[in-house]
Design a protein around this motif. Structure first.
Motif, PDB file in Angstrom:
ATOM      1  N   THR A 521       0.883  -0.977  -0.038  1.00 29.01           N
ATOM      2  CA  THR A 521      -0.129  -0.027  -0.138  1.00 29.01           C
ATOM      3  C   THR A 521       0.864   1.272  -0.027  1.00 29.01           C
ATOM      4  O   THR A 521       0.529   2.295   0.409  1.00 29.01           O
ATOM      5  CB  THR A 521      -0.980   0.000   1.115  1.00 29.01           C
ATOM      6  N   HIS A 522       2.231   0.975  -0.315  1.00 32.36           N
ATOM      7  CA  HIS A 522       3.133   2.230  -0.317  1.00 32.36           C
ATOM      8  C   HIS A 522       3.153   2.976  -1.724  1.00 32.36           C
ATOM      9  O   HIS A 522       3.984   2.571  -2.682  1.00 32.36           O
ATOM     10  CB  HIS A 522       4.442   1.580  -0.175  1.00 32.36           C
ATOM     11  N   LEU A 523       1.901   3.761  -1.827  1.00 31.43           N
ATOM     12  CA  LEU A 523       1.974   4.653  -3.055  1.00 31.43           C
ATOM     13  C   LEU A 523       2.462   5.964  -2.670  1.00 31.43           C
ATOM     14  O   LEU A 523       2.249   6.281  -1.748  1.00 31.43           O
ATOM     15  CB  LEU A 523       0.413   4.617  -3.317  1.00 31.43           C
ATOM     16  N   ASN A 524       3.024   6.564  -3.776  1.00 28.57           N
ATOM     17  CA  ASN A 524       3.831   7.670  -3.560  1.00 28.57           C
ATOM     18  C   ASN A 524       3.412   8.829  -4.536  1.00 28.57           C
ATOM     19  O   ASN A 524       2.962   8.333  -5.717  1.00 28.57           O
ATOM     20  CB  ASN A 524       5.254   7.534  -3.656  1.00 28.57           C
ATOM     21  N   ALA A 555       2.805  10.507   1.964  1.00 26.69           N
ATOM     22  CA  ALA A 555       3.877   9.938   0.939  1.00 26.69           C
ATOM     23  C   ALA A 555       3.344  10.579  -0.489  1.00 26.69           C
ATOM     24  O   ALA A 555       4.015  10.367  -1.796  1.00 26.69           O
ATOM     25  CB  ALA A 555       3.641   8.509   0.893  1.00 26.69           C
ATOM     26  N   SER A 556       2.369  11.367  -0.630  1.00 19.82           N
ATOM     27  CA  SER A 556       1.995  11.912  -1.699  1.00 19.82           C
ATOM     28  C   SER A 556       3.070  13.133  -2.016  1.00 19.82           C
ATOM     29  O   SER A 556       3.032  13.594  -3.080  1.00 19.82           O
ATOM     30  CB  SER A 556       0.409  12.973  -1.604  1.00 19.82           C
ATOM     31  N   ALA A 557       3.847  13.493  -1.174  1.00 15.80           N
ATOM     32  CA  ALA A 557       4.911  14.456  -1.350  1.00 15.80           C
ATOM     33  C   ALA A 557       5.993  13.967  -1.716  1.00 15.80           C
ATOM     34  O   ALA A 557       7.144  14.601  -2.243  1.00 15.80           O
ATOM     35  CB  ALA A 557       5.218  15.137   0.251  1.00 15.80           C
ATOM     36  N   PHE A 558       6.144  12.626  -1.933  1.00 14.31           N
ATOM     37  CA  PHE A 558       7.514  11.870  -1.943  1.00 14.31           C
ATOM     38  C   PHE A 558       7.725  11.979  -3.788  1.00 14.31           C
ATOM     39  O   PHE A 558       6.682  11.452  -4.620  1.00 14.31           O
ATOM     40  CB  PHE A 558       7.525  10.458  -2.043  1.00 14.31           C
ATOM     41  N   PRO A 559       8.786  12.509  -4.267  1.00  8.99           N
ATOM     42  CA  PRO A 559       8.901  12.695  -5.799  1.00  8.99           C
ATOM     43  C   PRO A 559       9.042  11.245  -6.403  1.00  8.99           C
ATOM     44  O   PRO A 559       8.762  11.216  -7.594  1.00  8.99           O
ATOM     45  CB  PRO A 559      10.154  13.349  -5.917  1.00  8.99           C
ATOM     46  N   GLN A 560       9.420  10.282  -5.722  1.00  7.59           N
ATOM     47  CA  GLN A 560       9.517   8.703  -6.207  1.00  7.59           C
ATOM     48  C   GLN A 560       9.458   8.105  -5.106  1.00  7.59           C
ATOM     49  O   GLN A 560       9.522   8.530  -3.928  1.00  7.59           O
ATOM     50  CB  GLN A 560      10.864   8.571  -6.888  1.00  7.59           C
ATOM     51  N   GLY A 561       9.398   6.585  -5.321  1.00  2.00           N
ATOM     52  CA  GLY A 561       9.079   5.633  -3.891  1.00  2.00           C
ATOM     53  C   GLY A 561      10.462   5.339  -3.467  1.00  2.00           C
ATOM     54  O   GLY A 561      11.665   5.290  -4.077  1.00  2.00           O
TER      55      GLY A 561
END
Lengths: 595, 247
Positions: A521-524, A555-561
């Motif tokens: 469930t690690h969506l970024n 994690a919406s703020a992460f530019p990549q996973g």
């Protein structure tokens, strides 16, 4: 006409980890805070009461704590030429619902970040040259460094009651031979609790990893190795490895959650109010779209209600934050054709591969029903940029681990390859192998690409008549190359255990994103932080470049996973953002970074 | 150490009333020794509060008699009773599935069920049919029985076990053509429900006497393994259920 509530200083959308952290930090600063959670009230009692919670069918199979897709889901397609279809049943990823959010049902793997991953593009360009990053890969720097975030990682671990072993503390080597990770960056303090015990599976992985020349370490877990009281005065009991962690409410008060580690302190705070069953439809903006005036939500009875506030925090799950920004008109929507716009950009996932090892019934008893969600043994030899990527031609790294969180037989019975799916042979194999197997993951980082993005679906609507979010997403050549490299390296560990059979689960070249089988469930991404308003939706303090009184942690703020699980970085970034609000924004409300 | 050591009026009453039961059990299991064993087991079960009726005494409320016969026959092949122990029928899987059919899940209550529907979408796009689980079972069973009549002249439940196995393999591989829904979709739902009913907590009507858990060595609701975490040995204690039954 919507009913208008009394104005609050702060309204928070979503009460998971980020909502709870913000609520605590901002009430400490003297602000009045209203938190709105779309799902029901949930807590250890009654949702985690023993023995009712020890029920695989209700919690894991019928997904008691997860999002109700009948009300709100996403649509998915693999590329822009296709018509997206609804994610009708939960499968590949399992967003949470209710008070605590994903922080109530999570496992508890509580890692920080490899410092290189915070400045990924700069690092690759410096070490391997600009041409090493393939065309269409849109990785970026976060715009914040590990050194800046370190105090917040440290404090979050103390709030969570995390069990683990430091490698160095203030430059002093403390973790050699004790389960520390030689690749870990320096820390200002020890973990609040010592590492948990290691399961038989984790011990086998640890020994095999040493045998093949890797550097195993104890996975830091937000499951307690002993009794603990956190800085907010919230108490935890020792984890007993019951095996009902991921997907469950912890009946032992041992797995950290917003409900257990923050909410009891907030309940003492008269300036805090939590409203469950409050589904936010949009953020309300002034006519010039430069300032938020509050939010509009629907309560359990279907009444539309307006909650005015001076500061709006979007603390919902990754893709719900992005959707709320698109529905409200905060920031410019991303367009993959031109590469312009920012909201919806750089949607990324986790690049997983799994190897299962099956032992003879006299060889090992791995007893996979014993487990704790964050517990295990990992290696970082191939994570981040801990090895030379030059000859291999891909971007990204992957930790490997045995993370025995506890499996139960409806979903957990797994037989060696070649066994039929039913009948007497299936039954015999289930009996012979259930307690004699282990599973290891390559929990790979996932990069962002120009045409993997989020926008609003033109056709499908939620239960409130609002457009669903649309994911356009598929695996790319870099992802497949990386996962095959990782599986080859991890297979050496599996083979060193000398099992009777192994099963390698890795994406074949040309594989499309499968929405059915659970991955993570690690969506970024989608509302990413950065240094330039042309390429990011948020500045380095998670503040919207366009609407300065909107902050968007998650994690919406992460530019990549990342290679690691996101929660550790999500929590640290939320504390970092909250501190910027407290110390800078309140004194002088406006953009914290000049564009 | 168990409740068997404590005698009380309720137990005496149950013991006396139990003399009536074997007639029923005999009819469905066929065999005096089995019936006798069942009586003893039943006595033990009835001593535990909240124990539901045995698998063969259950009356379905969702399935028709024809559907019920199909469910019995099919789950008996998916997880057969054999030399490794009881199978799906003995575990009460038919009762489990019937009871599930009366839950919100079976009406698709927590699935996104708004159209338009694209039932021919590739499998990696997930479930895209308009049918809820009640419909998948009802239409699927009828289609399977129709197919069986066409191929073999009688409904599935009346086929010999080897022919039933061959039919199930055709459904599984999608080689049998069903009109209202893909045979594969129906088979997947049937198999998943069978495994759920075999391994769920007995509170849901399946896994009676915890036969599924005993088969694989799963301790159920014990949920405290502090002393066993690091030990490469067999966990020695039998399973317990949410209701406190001990195997």
């Amino acid at each position: 006409m919507a009913k208008v509530m009394q104005k609050a200083d702060v309204v928070i959308v979503g009460f998971g980890w980020t909502g709870a952290i913000m609520a605590k930090e901002l009430t400490e600063a003297g602000l009045s805070v209203v938190a709105l959670e779309r799902g029901p009230m949930r807590d250890t009692y009654p949702d985690g009461s023993y023995p009712q919670v020890i029920d695989e069918l209700t919690y894991s199979i019928r997904r008691k704590l997860f999002a109700d897709t009948s009300k709100e889901t996403v649509t998915i397609r693999h590329n822009v030429s296709q018509t997206a279809l609804p994610y009708r049943q939960l499968g590949a990823f399992l967003p949470g619902d209710g008070v605590g959010g994903a922080g109530l049902h999570w496992s508890g793997v509580h890692l920080r970040v490899d410092p290189v991953e915070l400045r990924l593009r700069s690092h690759y360009e410096e070490r391997y040259g600009k041409n090493f990053i393939p065309d269409g890969m849109t990785i970026q720097d976060f715009g914040v460094t590990y050194e800046e975030l370190e105090p917040y990682f440290d404090f979050a671990e103390k709030v969570f009651g995390t069990s683990g072993q430091a490698w160095t503390v203030k430059g002093e080597l403390v973790g050699k031979g004790k389960g520390g990770n030689p690749f870990a960056p320096d820390r200002s303090d020890h973990f609040p609790l010592t590492p948990q015990k290691n399961t038989v599976s984790a011990q086998l992985f640890q020994k095999a990893a040493w045998d093949v020349g890797y550097h195993p370490y104890d996975l830091p877990s937000a499951n307690t190795s002993g009794p603990y009281t956190n800085p907010y005065g919230c108490q935890m009991g020792p984890c007993n490895f019951c095996g009902y962690c991921s997907g469950y409410v912890c009946y032992m008060y041992s797995k950290s959650s917003p409900n257990l580690n923050i909410l009891p302190a907030l309940r003492q705070e008269p300036k805090f109010e939590l409203r469950a069953d409050a589904h936010v439809l949009k953020v309300n903006l002034t006519d010039d779209k430069k300032l938020a005036t509050g939010v509009t939500y629907v309560d359990a009875q279907g009444n539309e209600i307006e909650q005015p506030a001076d500061i709006v925090i979007l603390g919902a799950f990754q893709f719900n934050n992005v959707r709320l920004m698109l529905l409200s008109g905060i920031g410019k929507p991303y367009d993959p054709k031109t590469g312009e716009g920012v909201v919806g950009k750089n949607f990324a996932y986790q690049n997983m591969a799994t190897i299962k090892a099956y032992f003879d019934k006299d060889q090992h008893f791995t007893n996979p029903f014993i487990g704790a969600g964050g517990n295990g043994v990992a290696v970082d030899d191939f994570n981040a940029d801990n090895f030379d990527h030059g000859p291999h031609g891909f971007v990204g790294g992957s930790p490997f681990w045995v993370n025995q969180a506890g499996t139960r037989p409806i979903a957990g019975v797994s037989n060696p390859p070649g066994t039929p799916n039913w009948g007497s042979q299936w039954k015999a194999a289930a009996a012979d192998y259930y307690n004699h197997q282990l599973s290891m993951d390559a929990h790979g980082a996932h990069q962002s690409y120009r045409d993997n993005y989020l926008d609003l679906d033109p056709t499908y609507k939620d239960a409130y008549g609002m457009p669903l979010l649309r994911m356009t997403f598929d695996w790319k050549e870099n992802d497949i190359k990386m996962t095959h490299f990782m599986v080859d390296k991890m297979k050496r560990i599996a083979e060193a255990m000398n099992p009777k059979a192994i099963n390698v689960q890795v994406k074949a070249p040309g594989t499309h994103f499968n929405t059915v089988s659970y991955q993570t469930t690690h969506l970024n991404g989608g509302a990413i932080m950065g240094t330039d308003p042309k390429t990011s939706a948020l500045n380095r303090y998670l503040q919207s470049w366009d609407v300065h009184n909107v902050f968007v942690p998650g994690a919406s703020a992460f530019p990549q996973g990342l290679g690691y699980n996101p929660t550790g970085l999500v929590a640290a970034l939320t504390y970092w953002s909250a501190r910027a609000i407290r110390e800078q924004y309140l004194k002088n409300p406006g953009p914290l970074v000049q564009a | 150490m168990s409740v068997d050591d404590t005698s009380n009026a309720r137990r005496d009453f149950l013991r006396k009333s139990l003399t009536l039961i074997p007639v029923v059990t005999l009819a469905t299991t066929g065999g005096a020794s089995l019936a006798l064993a069942e009586t003893k087991e039943r006595q033990r079960d009835e001593d535990k509060p909240g124990q539901s009726a045995r698998a063969d005494a259950y009356q379905p409320t969702f399935f028709t008699p024809e559907e019920w016969a199909f469910i019995h026959a099919a789950v008996a092949r998916l997880i057969p009773a054999d030399d490794r122990g009881p199978g799906a029928v003995e575990a009460g899987v038919p009762e489990y599935i019937d009871r599930q059919m009366n839950t919100p899940y079976a009406q698709g209550a927590n699935w996104y069920m708004q159209g338009p529907f694209q039932p021919d979408a590739p499998s990696e796009m997930g479930y895209q049919l308009k049918l809820n689980p009640q419909q998948v079972f009802r239409l699927g069973i009828k289609a399977a029985d129709d197919w069986s009549r066409q191929q073999h002249g009688k409904p599935f439940a009346e086929l010999d076990t080897a022919t039933q196995d061959a039919a199930l393999r055709q459904f599984e591989a999608g080689k049998a053509e069903f009109d209202p829904l893909p045979a594969k979709t129906f088979f997947a739902a049937l198999l998943q429900s069978t495994k759920e009913g075999f391994f769920c907590d007995p509170i849901h009507g399946g896994n009676k006497d915890m036969v599924g858990w005993k088969l694989v060595g799963f301790p159920g609701a014990r949920a405290d393994f502090m002393d066993w975490v690091e030990r490469d040995v067999a966990y020695p204690f039998p399973p317990v259920s949410i209701r406190g039954e001990r195997a």
